[in-house]
Design an enzyme around this catalytic site. Structure first.
Site, PDB file in Angstrom:
ATOM      1  N   GLU A   1       0.884  -1.167   0.000  1.00 14.10           N
ATOM      2  CA  GLU A   1       0.000   0.000   0.000  1.00 14.10           C
ATOM      3  C   GLU A   1       0.912   1.205   0.000  1.00 14.10           C
ATOM      4  O   GLU A   1       1.565   1.504   1.008  1.00 14.10           O
ATOM      5  CB  GLU A   1      -0.935  -0.017   1.212  1.00 14.10           C
ATOM      6  CG  GLU A   1      -2.071   1.000   1.111  1.00 14.10           C
ATOM      7  CD  GLU A   1      -1.772   2.301   1.811  1.00 14.10           C
ATOM      8  OE1 GLU A   1      -1.362   3.254   1.095  1.00 14.10           O
ATOM      9  OE2 GLU A   1      -1.932   2.379   3.030  1.00 14.10           O
TER      10      GLU A   1
ATOM     11  N   CYS B   1      -2.132   8.749   3.104  1.00 11.06           N
ATOM     12  CA  CYS B   1      -2.148   8.304   1.705  1.00 11.06           C
ATOM     13  C   CYS B   1      -3.529   8.480   1.094  1.00 11.06           C
ATOM     14  O   CYS B   1      -3.650   8.759  -0.096  1.00 11.06           O
ATOM     15  CB  CYS B   1      -1.718   6.836   1.621  1.00 11.06           C
ATOM     16  SG  CYS B   1      -0.028   6.530   2.138  1.00 11.06           S
TER      17      CYS B   1
END
Length: 471
Positions: free
Chosen positions: A234, A268
């Site tokens: 990720e 993020c």
């Protein structure tokens, strides 16, 4: 980078830690391997009881560990407490549901009858010790969303945390120990990034997961690929936030402030690029800018603070470089764009909105990790989708529209791991989380996440079980 606790609100280094030497790392790898051989044979009832105990212990520690997190990486303490609560929720969610998520899968007999099987099914079995390379921005949540499903699946965990959150990293090991997990089931490795390759290449490590930067992901993926080991990545995100004419513009602007500044903008999945239809652009830009300008900057231990410091001096410098480059190439600064004079110590930066963004600017391509938003004016949905997809990242996306046809178009055409309508992106235990393109691959959370580090084993019987074959 030294392994130390440095308060980003003051710049003061509070504690420095010695990295573990090769012998200690080897002992921990062996404990992880030994623990797995026993722990993998436990049943879901036992695993669930251990996970519930860990959740209970974390909940008891909420205030104390939240203050530790705030001290190490700077998020407002109220947000740190919310992070703890989210971890507790995920731990209990997996304790309750893991057995069902990993239940044997039985195809219909009609689907397998031509295989010659009397019985056939899929069983999910754990892989072994999993190395987790985790970031500082959600130092509890990023770890728990890996650890809860991995441990419930029967794996063991090895945590290499970011070097600026060592207290949090050591707390997590102690948490699982206090909950009664067998020795070696979950361990922290206090090592630098340069030591990750050796750990990942060790035959006792079965797989790896990383949340972090694109360069870190490339490194781990290439090493794991060379060793033929499973990885989940990720990585970064530059999530678009589309506002179309049918939207509730006032609500969209209000949520946009939270979506851009969650975790001091260091997320993020924070919305970063605000792509607004020309019919509602002026209204949205005014409301959004007013909302960003009104946020209280201050001591992250103050309950009323909305924006604390960035996690590091280097992080702030990187953000300043992106803003200055945008200015140089013609961007308009609607608010912010500088260090707050009221907080000369620490690594603070004002909430910032930039308009008139063009592809010539670095900020158009690069991820902004801080409270800086970019505004785009577009003519229609086609242009909005084109701008949204004009990025190397593809983690999530947000769209504000009441039009069902526009919603379906966005689900079809936005290249991202998630599409959130009339709200902001947020991870939840029941929903898969992850991205496409340079935002990584694989999924965390939900049934998809717990199966990532399982061996999907085909079990085939040519005769019914316990019935001897014919002579």
């Amino acid at each position: 980078m030294p392994i130390s606790t440095t308060n980003p609100a003051t710049g003061e280094t509070l504690e420095t830690f010695e990295a573990m030497d090769a012998e200690e790392v080897d002992r921990r790898l062996e404990r992880a391997r030994t623990a797995f051989e026993e722990y993998r044979t436990t049943g879901f009832t036992e695993r669930a009881e251990l996970m519930r105990r860990a959740a209970d212990e974390l909940e008891k520690d909420q205030d104390e560990i939240a203050r530790t997190v705030t001290t190490e990486m700077g998020k407002p303490v109220a947000a740190a407490r919310a992070e703890v609560a989210k971890c507790v929720k995920a731990m209990r969610w997996y304790a309750e549901r893991a057995e069902g998520l990993l239940a044997d899968e039985h195809p219909s007999q009609g689907d397998v009858e031509d295989s010659g099987a009397t019985t056939a099914y899929v069983r999910y079995r754990p892989l072994g010790p999993v190395l987790a390379v985790m970031p500082w921005n959600f130092p509890l949540w990023q770890v728990i969303r890996f650890a809860a499903p991995a441990l419930m699946a029967g794996n063991t965990g090895l945590l290499k945390h970011a070097s600026n959150v060592p207290r949090t990293a050591l707390y997590l090991e102690e948490l699982f120990r206090r909950a009664g997990y067998p020795e070696g089931c979950f361990q922290t490795l206090l090592i630098g990034s340069g030591e990750v390759e050796g750990v990942l290449r060790d035959r006792r490590v079965a797989a790896a997961t990383l949340t972090g930067s694109e360069p870190a992901g490339r490194s781990v993926a290439s090493i794991a690929g060379d060793e033929i080991k499973k990885t989940v990545l990720e990585l970064g995100g530059s999530d678009p936030y589309l506002v179309l004419p049918s939207a509730d513009v006032a609500k969209a602007a209000e949520v946009a402030v939270a979506a851009r500044t969650q975790n001091n903008g260091q997320s993020c999945i924070a919305a970063k690029r605000f792509i607004v239809h020309r019919e509602v652009y002026e209204e949205f830009a005014r409301l959004f800018t007013d909302g960003m300008r009104a946020l209280k900057i201050g001591d992250p231990m103050d309950e009323s603070t909305r924006i604390g410091p960035l996690s590091s001096e280097r992080g702030r410098a990187d953000l300043e470089e992106l803003v200055e480059d945008a200015r140089k190439h013609g961007a308009t600064v609607l608010c912010g764009g500088r260090r707050p004079a009221s907080h000369p110590a620490g690594w603070f930066y004002e909430p910032t909105v930039l308009a008139d963004i063009t592809p010539a600017m670095r900020i158009h391509r690069e991820e902004t990790f801080g409270p800086v938003a970019t505004l785009y004016r577009v003519a229609d949905l086609d242009e909005a989708i084109e701008v949204a997809n004009d990025t190397d990242f593809g983690l999530s996306s947000n769209v504000w529209t009441r039009d069902r046809a526009e919603q379906e178009r966005c689900v079809r055409d936005l290249r991202a791991g998630g599409v959130y309508f009339n709200g902001m992106t947020a991870s939840h235990p029941a929903m898969p989380f992850g991205g496409v393109k340079r935002s990584g691959y694989g999924r965390e959370l939900s049934g998809h996440g717990i199966r990532e580090f399982c061996n999907a084993t085909t079990v085939w019987h040519g005769t019914p079980p316990d019935v001897p074959a014919a002579e």
